[in-house]
Structure formats: structure tokens, C-alpha cells
Design a protein around this motif. Sequence first.
Motif, mmCIF file in Angstrom:
data_model
loop_
_atom_site.group_PDB
_atom_site.id
_atom_site.type_symbol
_atom_site.label_atom_id
_atom_site.label_comp_id
_atom_site.label_asym_id
_atom_site.label_seq_id
_atom_site.Cartn_x
_atom_site.Cartn_y
_atom_site.Cartn_z
ATOM 1 N N GLN A 79 108.836 33.074 44.657
ATOM 2 C CA GLN A 79 110.257 33.271 44.373
ATOM 3 C C GLN A 79 110.885 34.462 45.077
ATOM 4 O OE1 GLN A 79 109.943 33.623 40.026
ATOM 5 N NE2 GLN A 79 110.409 35.806 40.160
ATOM 6 N N SER A 80 110.195 35.023 46.046
ATOM 7 C CA SER A 80 110.789 36.135 46.791
ATOM 8 C C SER A 80 111.987 35.656 47.616
ATOM 9 C CB SER A 80 109.748 36.765 47.723
ATOM 10 O OG SER A 80 110.377 37.656 48.629
ATOM 11 N N LEU A 81 113.102 36.307 47.467
ATOM 12 C CA LEU A 81 114.295 35.962 48.240
ATOM 13 C C LEU A 81 114.106 36.287 49.716
ATOM 14 C CD1 LEU A 81 117.054 37.243 45.767
ATOM 15 C CD2 LEU A 81 116.103 34.947 45.990
ATOM 16 N N THR A 82 113.327 37.323 50.013
ATOM 17 C CA THR A 82 113.074 37.689 51.401
ATOM 18 C C THR A 82 112.315 36.578 52.118
ATOM 19 O OG1 THR A 82 112.995 40.035 50.809
ATOM 20 C CG2 THR A 82 112.007 39.398 52.903
ATOM 21 N N GLY A 140 111.961 39.284 43.002
ATOM 22 C CA GLY A 140 113.161 38.473 42.948
ATOM 23 C C GLY A 140 113.817 38.478 41.586
#
Length: 489
Positions: free
Chosen positions: A85-88, A264
Motif C-alpha cells: 500500500q505504499s503510495l510511492t 501510506g
Amino acid sequence: MKHHAIALPCKHTSPISYLCGIFSAIVLSGCMSIGPDYTPPKVQLQTSWSEPHTDQTPKTSEADRFWTGFNDAVLLQLLDRAESQSLTLQSATRQIEQAQAALQMDRAAALPYVQLNASSNYAKPDTLSKLKGKNEGATTDQVLGQVSWEIDFWGKQRRIREADLASIKGAQAARDAARLSLQASLGSAYCNVRMYQRRIAVAQSNLAQQAENMRIAEARYRLGASSELDYRQAQTQYAQTQAQLPMLRSTLAQYQHALSVLLGETPDYFARLNLPGSDLPSVPSIAVAGTPHDLLRRRPDVRQAEAMAAAQSARIGQAEAALYPSFSLTGAFGVSSTAGINTLFSWDNKAVSTGAGLTLPLFDRGRLKSQVQVQDSLFKQSVLAYQNLVLRAQQEVEDAFSAIVGSSTQLQELQAADSAAARTSVLALVRFRAGQTDYTTVSSAEQSHLQTSDAVVQTQGALLQAHISAWRALGGAWEPSRPTEESTH
């Protein structure tokens, strides 16, 4: 740079020879490319790592087992959560999709352009027609298919495709770099959280002992067994230790906020988990694989920098092709009639046209040459950036190895000092309770014990950080993105 010259027909050339020349040019267009062919830039590489391999340096292990070496189930769960779920990472994936879409778009641009037009136009009679008694207008119905194709004679489209493929590789390497950075940053923040939790626990443990000492000093003072000075010293020491806790808790909260955002989540996420405090993770092993030359393929940021240089090299040829004539072929076939839609598709109403075009830049060659110079300058900059990155990558590995050796040695010395300080504190307290010494001795011993205990925790944290830095500098668990179907055709 490769340049190709073409002998244009003179005025005495026969039409057949001229057509053969055009046909030959079209055939040759399949193997001609303007501009430089990319070759990997030369870089400066040391032959081996200068740090000696002692028991204090990282031990060889499987790179993908690095994080399990911390023996911390919570850390592994957080790493899995960040991966999903990391936005990066999501943004980096979108960049790969963008690069792949650009390749498909440029591939389509290299194909013949085909369009189908259908129209019906009504024209009113002009004045002359009205004077002749013709008051009815005319309707023209038309269905026409058109084809146009710019011949890639100078290899412009091939250079564009080369740049697109290199951009895809760069985007894939950028995602690998983002994943590596995310894991290292999350592991670093987590270890800092655990380190500050441990520092707070050490301070609180000392605070509890100092509270007991202050109670004893106060009782002895009330009974006249010791002076007020001993009581006030105990009170001062307690207050000083207690004053350290607010800043320790503040720094802990900041690392918790950073950890939450890396996942995130909102900054308060980790604090809301209300995880119990624990000791620091174990010191992991780290893979020292191969030689410094392996950094060129292991480190994703190095691979990304080289891909950018390769893409920029192709763009030189793309800009240079604009200096030369461009050739295009056009054709149209359809039907056109003014007799009504019912007879439109009669063979007698066919409309056919063919054409060939030549575009030669004359008055804007200065601008086009400047564009070539701009792309060439950008290529040289990308090469320098790549070479500089390779040097800095080697420095980061060496620095991390040095930090591991230094922190390991320092930790051993501090642990010995902490054991001695703990024993000194116990002996001083026993003598104070027996009335054989004043509280100054106790205060000094306990202050030293607090400092060495806190220093041990900080050095343990620094050793963990050095291992994470070394893992990151070596390229981590090297699992480069697999080439996609779009990037291999």
C-alpha cells in the motif's frame, strides 16, 4: 556519429532510373540510422572492497534473508504492508505504465496513417446559374479512404523506439530503487522507534532507582543521619533524569509519524497500533556479493542512470534526423458523386489519388542544429551523472562497512564499561546505606551507569543502521524488474 550520403539523380537521369532510386532509398531505410550508437560509458571502479573481512564485518548470507535476520515479526509485517500500500511504489508503477504507453504511441506513429472520411456537402447555385434558370443547388456525396506514410529513411523512428525502450528500463529501475529506498527507510525508522523505546525504558528504570535513593536520603536527613546536601543531590539527580524523558518521547513520536507515512497511513497510525515496547531487533547478516563491478547491475539507481543516458543518446539521432529531407507517400481511394446516394458506390464514381512528398529544411537549420547540440549536451550531462553516481555508490558501501566495524568495536567497549558502571553503582549504594560514604559517590556512580547504559542502546541502534545502510548501498535483495512484453519487442 554515423552519417549516410545518397546520390540524388541529376537532370539527365531517366524516369525509370529515378523511380529505381526512390525504391532503393525506401529499401535502404530499413538499415539506416542517424546519430550515435549507445555504448556504456566508462566508469572508475576499485577492484575490491578495502574494508578487511573480520568477525566484525558483515557475514555473507542470502540477500533476500536480510530482513528475517532481525528476528522481529512486527518488522516483517510492516514491510509486507508497505509493499502492498505504499503510495510511492504505486506512483513508480504508474510511471512504468506511462513509459510503456509512450512506446506504443510512438510505434503507432511509425505506421502508415489511415483514415476514412464520409461527407455530404450541399452548395447553393451561384448568381450565374440563377440567371441561366438553374435554381437548384448541388449535393456532393463522398466516401474516401486516405493513407499517408512518412518513410523512416534516416532511422528517426528507430531512435525514438530506442529512447522509449531505455525509458521503460529506467522506469523499471526507478521502481526497484523506490522499493529499496522504502524498505531501507522503513527498517531504519522502525529500528529508531525501538531504540528510543529502549532508551526511555533505561531512563525509567534509573528513575525508579533514583526515586528510591531519594526516599532513603530524605529519611536519613530527617533522622539526622546525613546532611541535607545528600538529600538535595538525590533530588537533583532524579529531576535531571526525569527531564530527559520528554525529549526522548518527542523524538520517538516523530519516528512513529515517519513510519506511519511510509506505510501510506496518517501520522498517528503507528501510535494507534499500541504495540508493546520490545528490545532492539537482532543484528542481521548482510551479503557482501562479488566486487564493486557488481554494483553496476545490483544497484537500481545506477541502472536507472545508465538507462537515462541510453535514452538521451537515442534522442541525439532523433534530433539529427530532422536536419535531413523527409520523404512521404500519400494515397486516397473512394467514391464521389453528385447524382445522389443511391448511385454513390458505382465504379464510375471512383476517386483515386496518389502522391509523394519531399520536405527539406532550409531556413530553420540553425534552430535544428541547436536542438542537436541541446540533446548532445543533455547526453553528456547524463553520462557525467552516471559516472558520479557510480563513485558515490562505492563510497556509500565503504562508509557503511567502516560504520559497521566502528560501531561493533565501540559496542564491545561500551558493554564492558556498562557492566563495570553497574557494579560500581551497586557498591556505592551499599556503602551509602551503611553510612560509609556520602551521596555524592552514589550520584556519580549512577550517573555514569545511566550514561553508559544509554550509550550502549544508542550504539546498538547505530550498528543496526550501519547494516541497513550497507544493505542499501549494495543494492539490497537484487531482484530487478523483469522485462515486460512491450520492452522486448
